[in-house]
Design a protein around this motif. Structure first.
Motif, mmCIF file in Angstrom:
data_model
loop_
_atom_site.group_PDB
_atom_site.id
_atom_site.type_symbol
_atom_site.label_atom_id
_atom_site.label_comp_id
_atom_site.label_asym_id
_atom_site.label_seq_id
_atom_site.Cartn_x
_atom_site.Cartn_y
_atom_site.Cartn_z
ATOM 1 N N VAL A 51 -12.299 -38.654 18.160
ATOM 2 C CA VAL A 51 -13.411 -37.673 18.147
ATOM 3 C C VAL A 51 -12.914 -37.052 19.563
ATOM 4 O O VAL A 51 -13.361 -35.810 19.904
ATOM 5 C CB VAL A 51 -14.051 -37.541 17.779
ATOM 6 C CG1 VAL A 51 -14.875 -38.624 16.511
ATOM 7 C CG2 VAL A 51 -15.096 -38.463 18.991
ATOM 8 N N ILE A 52 -12.566 -36.844 20.191
ATOM 9 C CA ILE A 52 -12.093 -36.668 21.853
ATOM 10 C C ILE A 52 -11.169 -35.481 21.908
ATOM 11 O O ILE A 52 -12.102 -34.372 22.693
ATOM 12 C CB ILE A 52 -11.262 -37.546 22.553
ATOM 13 C CG1 ILE A 52 -11.462 -36.261 24.052
ATOM 14 C CG2 ILE A 52 -10.080 -37.188 22.100
ATOM 15 C CD1 ILE A 52 -10.447 -37.438 24.600
ATOM 16 N N GLU A 53 -10.507 -34.596 20.840
ATOM 17 C CA GLU A 53 -10.660 -33.567 20.973
ATOM 18 C C GLU A 53 -11.343 -32.467 21.359
ATOM 19 O O GLU A 53 -11.148 -31.261 21.026
ATOM 20 C CB GLU A 53 -8.740 -33.070 19.891
ATOM 21 C CG GLU A 53 -8.731 -33.087 18.993
ATOM 22 C CD GLU A 53 -9.785 -34.252 17.806
ATOM 23 O OE1 GLU A 53 -9.788 -35.003 18.141
ATOM 24 O OE2 GLU A 53 -10.174 -34.599 16.120
ATOM 25 N N LEU A 54 -12.277 -32.925 19.607
ATOM 26 C CA LEU A 54 -13.878 -32.134 19.276
ATOM 27 C C LEU A 54 -14.219 -32.262 20.561
ATOM 28 O O LEU A 54 -14.772 -31.217 20.608
ATOM 29 C CB LEU A 54 -14.197 -33.561 18.366
ATOM 30 C CG LEU A 54 -13.545 -33.260 17.103
ATOM 31 C CD1 LEU A 54 -14.548 -33.963 15.591
ATOM 32 C CD2 LEU A 54 -12.736 -31.911 15.998
ATOM 33 N N ILE A 55 -14.900 -33.359 21.310
ATOM 34 C CA ILE A 55 -15.480 -33.427 22.543
ATOM 35 C C ILE A 55 -14.727 -32.173 23.443
ATOM 36 O O ILE A 55 -16.042 -31.413 24.182
ATOM 37 C CB ILE A 55 -15.681 -34.456 23.422
ATOM 38 C CG1 ILE A 55 -16.209 -35.139 21.831
ATOM 39 C CG2 ILE A 55 -16.389 -34.222 24.407
ATOM 40 C CD1 ILE A 55 -16.149 -36.407 22.256
ATOM 41 N N LEU A 56 -13.935 -31.772 23.509
ATOM 42 C CA LEU A 56 -12.403 -30.939 23.880
ATOM 43 C C LEU A 56 -12.207 -29.593 23.987
ATOM 44 O O LEU A 56 -12.547 -28.922 24.984
ATOM 45 C CB LEU A 56 -11.468 -31.518 25.396
ATOM 46 C CG LEU A 56 -11.546 -33.336 26.231
ATOM 47 C CD1 LEU A 56 -10.673 -34.264 26.022
ATOM 48 C CD2 LEU A 56 -12.531 -32.911 27.140
ATOM 49 N N ASP A 57 -12.210 -29.683 23.170
ATOM 50 C CA ASP A 57 -11.570 -28.283 22.865
ATOM 51 C C ASP A 57 -12.669 -27.465 21.064
ATOM 52 O O ASP A 57 -12.480 -27.045 20.778
ATOM 53 C CB ASP A 57 -10.677 -28.929 20.897
ATOM 54 C CG ASP A 57 -9.869 -27.531 21.442
ATOM 55 O OD1 ASP A 57 -9.284 -27.347 22.910
ATOM 56 O OD2 ASP A 57 -8.915 -27.575 20.615
ATOM 57 N N ARG A 58 -13.790 -28.216 20.768
ATOM 58 C CA ARG A 58 -14.607 -27.645 20.781
ATOM 59 C C ARG A 58 -15.590 -27.713 20.786
ATOM 60 O O ARG A 58 -16.356 -27.982 21.678
ATOM 61 C CB ARG A 58 -14.826 -28.131 18.581
ATOM 62 C CG ARG A 58 -13.450 -28.338 17.430
ATOM 63 C CD ARG A 58 -12.995 -26.889 17.308
ATOM 64 N NE ARG A 58 -12.269 -26.756 16.991
ATOM 65 C CZ ARG A 58 -10.772 -26.624 16.685
ATOM 66 N NH1 ARG A 58 -10.194 -25.784 17.881
ATOM 67 N NH2 ARG A 58 -10.096 -26.488 15.781
ATOM 68 N N GLY A 59 -17.203 -27.104 20.013
ATOM 69 C CA GLY A 59 -18.356 -27.342 20.640
ATOM 70 C C GLY A 59 -18.499 -25.669 21.165
ATOM 71 O O GLY A 59 -17.452 -24.262 22.051
ATOM 72 N N LEU A 60 -20.086 -25.903 22.225
ATOM 73 C CA LEU A 60 -20.620 -24.202 21.909
ATOM 74 C C LEU A 60 -20.064 -23.912 23.515
ATOM 75 O O LEU A 60 -19.685 -24.872 24.632
ATOM 76 C CB LEU A 60 -21.885 -24.358 22.265
ATOM 77 C CG LEU A 60 -22.722 -22.572 21.942
ATOM 78 C CD1 LEU A 60 -22.366 -22.161 20.497
ATOM 79 C CD2 LEU A 60 -24.081 -23.137 22.611
ATOM 80 N N LEU A 68 -9.816 -29.343 32.688
ATOM 81 C CA LEU A 68 -8.967 -30.927 33.045
ATOM 82 C C LEU A 68 -7.556 -30.773 32.540
ATOM 83 O O LEU A 68 -7.326 -32.001 32.156
ATOM 84 C CB LEU A 68 -9.038 -29.981 30.675
ATOM 85 C CG LEU A 68 -10.000 -29.591 29.929
ATOM 86 C CD1 LEU A 68 -9.934 -29.456 28.483
ATOM 87 C CD2 LEU A 68 -11.221 -30.475 30.132
ATOM 88 N N ILE A 99 -3.809 -34.309 22.840
ATOM 89 C CA ILE A 99 -3.754 -33.177 22.175
ATOM 90 C C ILE A 99 -2.573 -32.105 22.509
ATOM 91 O O ILE A 99 -1.389 -32.069 21.598
ATOM 92 C CB ILE A 99 -5.130 -32.220 22.245
ATOM 93 C CG1 ILE A 99 -5.482 -31.981 23.518
ATOM 94 C CG2 ILE A 99 -5.747 -33.345 21.022
ATOM 95 C CD1 ILE A 99 -6.942 -31.247 22.524
ATOM 96 N N PRO A 134 -24.082 -28.494 20.281
ATOM 97 C CA PRO A 134 -23.332 -29.157 20.761
ATOM 98 C C PRO A 134 -22.702 -28.576 21.608
ATOM 99 O O PRO A 134 -21.830 -27.688 20.948
ATOM 100 C CB PRO A 134 -23.015 -30.597 20.271
ATOM 101 C CG PRO A 134 -22.162 -29.999 18.933
ATOM 102 C CD PRO A 134 -23.167 -28.846 18.333
ATOM 103 N N TYR A 175 -19.366 -30.536 16.841
ATOM 104 C CA TYR A 175 -18.336 -29.480 17.479
ATOM 105 C C TYR A 175 -18.355 -28.961 17.108
ATOM 106 O O TYR A 175 -18.041 -27.412 17.523
ATOM 107 C CB TYR A 175 -17.778 -30.450 17.710
ATOM 108 C CG TYR A 175 -18.147 -31.775 18.876
ATOM 109 C CD1 TYR A 175 -18.848 -31.216 19.616
ATOM 110 C CD2 TYR A 175 -18.399 -32.792 18.681
ATOM 111 C CE1 TYR A 175 -19.425 -31.967 20.735
ATOM 112 C CE2 TYR A 175 -19.285 -33.994 19.286
ATOM 113 C CZ TYR A 175 -19.655 -33.951 20.816
ATOM 114 O OH TYR A 175 -19.927 -34.688 21.132
#
Lengths: 144, 252
Positions: A21-30, A40, A48, B74, B234
């Motif tokens: 899920v790393i791409e979510l932590i780095l590429d999604r989110g507020l 980065l 990714i 998040p 997310y």
């Protein structure tokens, strides 16, 4: 069952969950423009944007070899045609299940297993963990 | 001292993980910065913060912990404010938007699904459907594997056939799971999978979603599915004006 409760992400088995899920932590989110984001550059495990795999001779040869190894004669795979497809899928399903046990582990780990399995079939091909799962935009674009 | 922001929750959130270890080594303690109806989970930040594995995990863990007890928006990893006052200013400035988002995401979590082909299985399928490819394989085998050119020719055609299946299978994953989700978001493209899709799922219907995944596994055994969730949402914090959360799942 590959549903990994997110709570595990902080635990001992967390690294594999994180990897997926790393791409979510780095590429999604507020994102809030009043805040600064850390660079980065130099990220150690970012996957990714470094895996642009282009259709290559390597890919073609690998698929050709895989087809040559494929046991078309065994069981339901003999002279496979559409009528046999159901039996075939069922058999693949069993394999899928056994692989399922590896799901959730880091991709590199499952690739290592896969490689070991492939070698167990007498395959002398060198390890290509990245090339194995190569479906990429890059290749598609080149193909078109 | 810069302030690192993990996420934003309602001030009424029942169990914010205050005091939990966050980013940094040794870990900085998580604090709660409040303003009005909102609360931000923050901590001090190391001066040299980088996207290291440990810090990514810490970010994720704090959000997991908070998300287990109530909705949290998040932040993307690595958001830094000058100080706590800057965080308060942002909470004040956009209170309405965040409050709306928190309401929309209450009781929901993100499930991320990645699909890849089981290579053996998909090769079987591709060959089963394509007599021409099958005969190419036979020719190569009779030639002891085939010449370099023969291998290339076979490999190129097989690769094209597998790619064609990827596109269809990617759409099928989304189609099969979409009915069980409130909203759907395509994940970032990557080369390790043919589909990377996030689904916003109500926590009390998570069982139905998981069952749909299992059914998809049964129906499409050539797909390797990896499911992660419940995750902090997310992919659903800020859909933007062009794609309101309410009809993101709607397909025309």
């Amino acid at each position: 069952m590959t549903v990994v409760p997110a709570q595990q992400s902080g635990g001992a088995g967390g690294t594999s969950g994180l990897y997926d899920v790393i791409e979510l932590i780095l590429d999604r989110g507020l994102v809030i423009d009043a805040f600064v984001r850390v660079s980065l550059v130099g990220i150690e495990i970012l996957k990714i944007d470094v895996r642009v795999v282009v259709a290559s001779v390597d890919t073609y040869l690998r698929f050709a070899e895989a087809c040559n190894r494929l046991d078309l004669e065994a069981g339901p795979h003999k002279s496979p045609g559409l009528p046999d497809l159901v039996g075939e899928i069922t058999e693949s399903g069993a394999r899928g299940k056994s692989k399922g046990a590896l799901s959730g582990a880091a991709e590199t780990v499952s690739d290592a297993f896969r490689q070991a399995r492939d070698e167990g079939r007498g395959e002398e091909e060198p390890a290509r963990p990245r090339a194995r799962r190569a479906p990429s935009r890059g290749r598609k674009e080149e193909q078109e | 001292m810069t302030t690192y922001i993990y996420g934003i929750a309602a001030a009424t959130h029942p169990a914010l993980p205050e005091g939990m270890g966050g980013i940094g080594d040794p870990a900085h303690k998580v604090r709660v910065v409040r303003h009005g109806d909102l609360a931000a989970l923050v901590s001090d930040s190391p001066d040299d913060l980088r996207p290291k594995r440990r810090d990514l995990l810490a970010h994720q863990s704090v959000l997991d912990e908070a998300g287990a007890a109530g909705p949290v928006l998040p932040m993307r990893f690595g958001s830094l404010a000058e100080d706590d006052d800057s965080v308060v200013a942002v909470l004040a400035d956009r209170a309405e938007h965040y409050t709306e988002r928190l309401r929309a995401l209450e009781g929901k979590a993100e499930y991320n699904v990645k699909a890849a082909h089981d290579e053996q299985a998909v090769l079987h399928q591709v060959l089963a459907e394509n007599p021409e490819l099958r005969s190419l394989v036979e020719v190569n085998r009779r030639a002891g594997g085939g010449s370099y050119e023969q291998k290339l020719r076979l490999g190129e055609q097989v690769t094209a056939a597998v790619w064609a299946r990827e596109a269809g299978d990617g759409a099928e994953v989304r189609r099969a799971l979409e009915p069980c989700a409130d909203s759907v978001s395509a994940g970032p493209e990557g080369t390790g999978w043919l589909a990377n899709v996030s689904f916003l799922v109500a926590r009390d219907s998570a069982d139905g979603f998981v069952a749909a995944v299992e059914e998809l596994r049964r129906n499409q055994p050539h797909l390797e599915l990896r499911v992660h969730g419940p995750l902090p949402p997310y992919s659903f914090v800020d859909p933007g004006p062009a794609r309101p959360a309410d009809d993101a799942a709607g397909v025309r």
